[in-house]
Write a protein that holds these residues in place. Structure first.
Motif, short mmCIF file in Angstrom:
data_model
loop_
_atom_site.label_atom_id
_atom_site.label_comp_id
_atom_site.label_asym_id
_atom_site.label_seq_id
_atom_site.Cartn_x
_atom_site.Cartn_y
_atom_site.Cartn_z
N HIS B 196 0.83 -1.21 0.00
CA HIS B 196 0.00 0.00 0.00
C HIS B 196 0.86 1.25 0.00
N SER B 197 1.94 1.22 -0.75
CA SER B 197 2.76 2.41 -0.91
C SER B 197 3.12 2.54 -2.38
N PRO B 198 2.32 3.30 -3.14
CA PRO B 198 2.60 3.44 -4.57
C PRO B 198 3.99 4.04 -4.83
N TRP B 199 4.43 4.95 -3.96
CA TRP B 199 5.75 5.56 -4.15
C TRP B 199 6.84 4.49 -4.07
N ALA B 200 6.83 3.72 -2.99
CA ALA B 200 7.88 2.71 -2.80
C ALA B 200 7.80 1.66 -3.90
N THR B 201 6.57 1.20 -4.21
CA THR B 201 6.43 0.13 -5.21
C THR B 201 6.90 0.60 -6.58
N SER B 202 6.53 1.82 -6.98
CA SER B 202 6.93 2.28 -8.31
C SER B 202 8.43 2.47 -8.37
N THR B 203 9.04 2.98 -7.29
CA THR B 203 10.49 3.17 -7.29
C THR B 203 11.21 1.83 -7.40
N VAL B 204 10.79 0.86 -6.57
CA VAL B 204 11.44 -0.45 -6.60
C VAL B 204 11.21 -1.11 -7.95
N ALA B 205 9.99 -0.97 -8.51
CA ALA B 205 9.73 -1.55 -9.83
C ALA B 205 10.64 -0.93 -10.88
N ALA B 206 10.89 0.38 -10.75
CA ALA B 206 11.73 1.06 -11.74
C ALA B 206 13.17 0.56 -11.71
N THR B 207 13.63 -0.01 -10.58
CA THR B 207 15.01 -0.46 -10.53
C THR B 207 15.25 -1.62 -11.50
N ILE B 208 14.18 -2.31 -11.91
CA ILE B 208 14.37 -3.45 -12.82
C ILE B 208 14.73 -2.99 -14.23
N PRO B 209 13.92 -2.14 -14.90
CA PRO B 209 14.36 -1.67 -16.21
C PRO B 209 15.66 -0.88 -16.16
N ILE B 210 15.92 -0.16 -15.07
CA ILE B 210 17.18 0.56 -14.96
C ILE B 210 18.34 -0.43 -14.96
N ALA B 211 18.19 -1.52 -14.20
CA ALA B 211 19.26 -2.54 -14.18
C ALA B 211 19.45 -3.14 -15.56
#
Lengths: 66, 692
Positions: B196-211
């Motif tokens: 229930h934290s869109p900020w944390a989830t979207s940031t962590v999800a973004a680390t995948i395409p960045i990697a």
């Protein structure tokens, strides 16, 4: 003034070394030195090929901890 | 390398300096232990830690190096003798230190102390300092040295050689099971930060395409230019943290990233499987580089911030929960504080790293002291900083964040009432305001240590930026932890998969081949399925999952440390005699006492909050009497099964540890009596040709 220039030169050399080291330069140099010492014939891998092979090889065994 | 005592002025000055450091350190430790005021300044902890480390390194590690291990700087190391330009490469000691520290520094020293703050700041801090310098540093140093003398052989191989096939098998089985529990627990920590934290989830999800982007850059665009790729990656990660804020405020986009814990667990399981089967250069390797740079940078920044700002710690020295009724994990001070803080004091996992790639890079045996002992000292310091960051929170806030709903109540009003009744005042308004500042909808029951650490770090860092940007600092801290937790997850799955393929290769050679893709898929699925099960069950546990799984991880990790110390003790006994063997033998005895007591309590304690069997029996009787309702009624059979599973695992760890101890004792006894025992497997002496 001369001291300043010398400091700048030293910084340039050290930081340059660091950048070179962390940018994979030293690893390739080790490999080339080893190749020349032990395999007089034959061609060593290019820098790009070397780094690609290294990446594949490095992920055996325990690398990262808890 | 004898200790040299000169009579020159410099020698006297040096002695005076060390006496001064000793007095300073003792005063700082005394100040921490005896302070009974409302608050204490974190500077005391920094000073105490640095003095203790300085004295331990200068005197104890030198004693071990010169009198026990007999480090020989004239001897050629395997890096020199077997130099092949790839694995065995004599490397500058500072570079090796960096590699070694990056490898051992995981999320463990950040999470353990945060959870152990439940008992107050004193027990955890003392264990980090004492356990570190007498236990963990010794283990890392000694195993590193013995591996160097054996051409860089791994702990499993050394166990087999010194203790026989039983010891070797025990070590291997121990490593695999620890890996499974570790990954599940770390996954749970990340899930609890993201739920229930869109900020944390979207940031962590973004680390995948960045990697992936960084991976492609390093593979095809500019191979080997690690620094460039990492700079690119770090910049993108910071943008992802900021971008998460935009997602959070956008009413439509935030629904894309707002999930409960269980769906997030499934996503992490899917991610873990993908990362394990995809080529290593695409996800694993770039994640590893990024997380290493971020980890080192953030730790340095945190250390500087604490030293400059000297925040005040609000947690008391001791809390009433030392009696065992704590909400974060149950169990009394002894043995559970020693189990909860593993990686910051002594961690068996480190012995795998110390007998992994590090011994193959060391150019001179004398470097092993700095790298083995010193590396662990730094890790111990990271743990001290985590303790500080956890204790700068108001205790009421700390408990509100870290206590599971199943203990304090699911509604905020119930939770604050329970926590305030314990003597730690907190209000709903206080928590709502804090959540809003951090850019979260709620901070209640975000168990696992990562969110409360992030709040502490955000408070410390934001003092640098004038008290603003709290939400950005908070989500940066969450991203930083999630980044290297997920890297440990990927790497750990891969290692466990290799080990499983290795074992199965004995029965079916095709499965043993790491290049046969169907075998890779199958074994990865098995490993991911194993930790995925524990992770998923953890999200559905009313007590939050961390409550039962972190002690399990701690026991397993220190069981592995006991195995490593058994190997070291037997080698020392054979080569240097019983008195030398005490430097590893005494920590070993302590670990055995702690892990055996903890394991016995977790299995057989009659208190349902502590003992797995008692908890299962309690649920079973309530189920039979029809006293359960709602979701608990549906989950009860699964919870009961998990209790038996956890009890079984704990028993397995206990059995493994004692089997190895028994073998060690048997061998030492035979050596003592002069009977035949497996001989030492050190490589013969060869003089080094490298200059110092």
């Amino acid at each position: 003034m001369k001291a300043l220039r010398r400091l700048r030169g030293w910084l340039h050399a050290t930081l340059g070394q660091c950048v070179h080291q962390f940018n994979g330069g030293a690893a390739y140099e080790h490999y080339l030195a080893h190749w020349r010492a032990h395999h007089p014939e034959g061609t060593p891998l290019s820098a790009d090929e070397f780094h690609r092979r290294e990446q594949d090889r490095r992920w055996n065994g325990v690398r990262r901890c808890c | 390398m004898a200790l040299q005592r000169t009579q020159t002025g410099a020698g006297h000055l040096s002695s005076l300096l060390w006496v001064a450091i000793a007095i300073l350190g003792a005063s700082a430790v005394g100040g921490i232990a005896l302070s009974r005021g409302e608050t204490i300044n974190s500077l005391w902890f920094i000073v105490a830690a640095l003095c203790v480390y300085a004295i331990a390194y200068r005197f104890y590690s030198l004693f071990i190096a010169s009198k026990v291990l007999l480090l020989d700087p004239t001897r050629a190391t395997p890096a020199e003798r077997l130099s092949d330009g790839r694995d065995f490469v004599p490397t500058n000691r500072w570079i090796v230190f960096g590699h070694h520290f990056a490898a051992i520094a995981g999320p463990g020293p950040l999470i353990g102390p945060t959870l152990a703050a439940q008992f107050g700041y004193l027990p955890g801090t003392l264990w980090i300092l004492i356990g570190g310098v007498l236990g963990g540093c010794v283990q890392d140093f000694v195993i590193l040295f013995f591996s160097i003398r054996r051409n860089g052989r791994s702990l499993g191989q050394m166990a087999r050689e010194e203790l026989g096939p039983v010891g070797g098998a025990a070590a291997t089985l121990g490593v695999m099971t620890i890996m499974i529990i570790l990954i599940a627990v770390l996954g749970l920590v990340v899930v609890n930060a993201m739920k229930h934290s869109p900020w944390a989830t979207s940031t962590v999800a973004a680390t995948i395409p960045i990697a992936v982007l960084v991976g492609v850059y390093l593979r095809h665009l500019r191979p080997g230019r690690v620094l460039e790729a990492s700079v690119l990656g770090v910049v993108l990660l910071l943008l992802a943290v900021v971008g998460g804020g935009y997602v959070d405020h956008h009413p439509a986009w935030r629904t894309w990233f707002d999930y409960d814990a269980s769906p997030l667990a499934l996503m992490i399981i899917a991610y873990g499987f993908a990362a394990a089967v995809l080529p290593v250069w695409l996800l694993l390797a770039p994640r590893d580089y990024l997380s290493t740079f971020m980890k080192l940078g953030t730790i340095i920044a945190l250390a500087l911030a604490i030293v400059i700002l000297r925040p005040v710690m609000h947690m008391p020295a001791l809390t009433p929960f030392i009696d065992g009724t704590g909400p974060i994990f149950s169990g009394p001070l002894f043995p559970f504080v020693f189990i909860t803080i593993a990686c910051g004091a002594i961690s068996g996992f480190h012995s795998l790293i110390s007998s992994g790639t590090t011994p193959k890079l060391i150019a001179n045996e004398a470097d092993a002291r700095m790298i083995g002992y010193g590396g662990m000292l730094m890790e111990s310091f990271v743990a001290v900083m985590a303790m500080i960051a956890a204790c700068v929170l108001e205790p009421g806030v700390y408990f509100a964040i870290n206590s599971p709903a199943g203990v304090v109540g699911a509604e905020p009003a119930a939770a604050v009432a329970t926590i305030s009744s314990w003597g730690f005042p907190v209000t709903v308004e206080q928590m709502s305001a804090l959540a809003k500042e951090m850019g979260e909808s709620t901070l209640f029951a975000r168990t696992g240590g990562a969110p409360s650490l992030a709040v502490g770090m955000a408070n410390i860092f934001s003092s640098l930026s004038g008290g603003s940007l709290l939400a950005l600092w908070y989500h940066f801290a969450i991203m930083f932890e999630a980044l290297f937790i997920l890297t440990t997850l990927d790497a750990g799955t891969r290692v466990a998969r290799f080990m499983l393929q290795d074992m199965l290769g004995n029965f079916s050679p095709r499965l043993g081949r790491t290049s046969w893709y169907p075998g890779v898929l199958l074994t990865s699925a098995i490993v991911v399925g194993a930790w995925g099960y524990f992770l998923y069950q953890g999200t559905r546990d009313p007590l939050g999952g961390i409550n039962s799984m972190w002690p399990l991880f701690g026991i397993a990790n220190q069981m592995l440390a006991a195995i490593a110390l058994c190997v070291a003790t037997s080698i020392l006994f054979k080569s240097r005699g019983p008195r030398a063997a005490l430097i590893t033998g005494l920590p070993l005895l302590w670990l055995l006492a702690v892990t055996s007591t903890a394991a016995t309590l977790k299995i057989f304690s009659p208190l349902p909050r502590v003992g797995f069997l008692a908890h299962a029996a309690d649920l079973e009787s309530k189920l039979a009497a029809g006293q359960l309702a709602g979701p608990l009624l549906a989950q009860a059979p699964r919870l009961i099964f998990n209790d038996y599973l956890n009890a079984g695992l704990t028993l397995l760890f206990l059995a493994i540890a004692w089997v190895v101890v028994f073998e060690t004792g048997r061998i030492c006894l035979r050596v003592h009596r002069g009977a035949h025992a497996p001989p030492l497997s050190e490589v013969p002496y060869q003089a080094t040709a490298l200059g110092r």
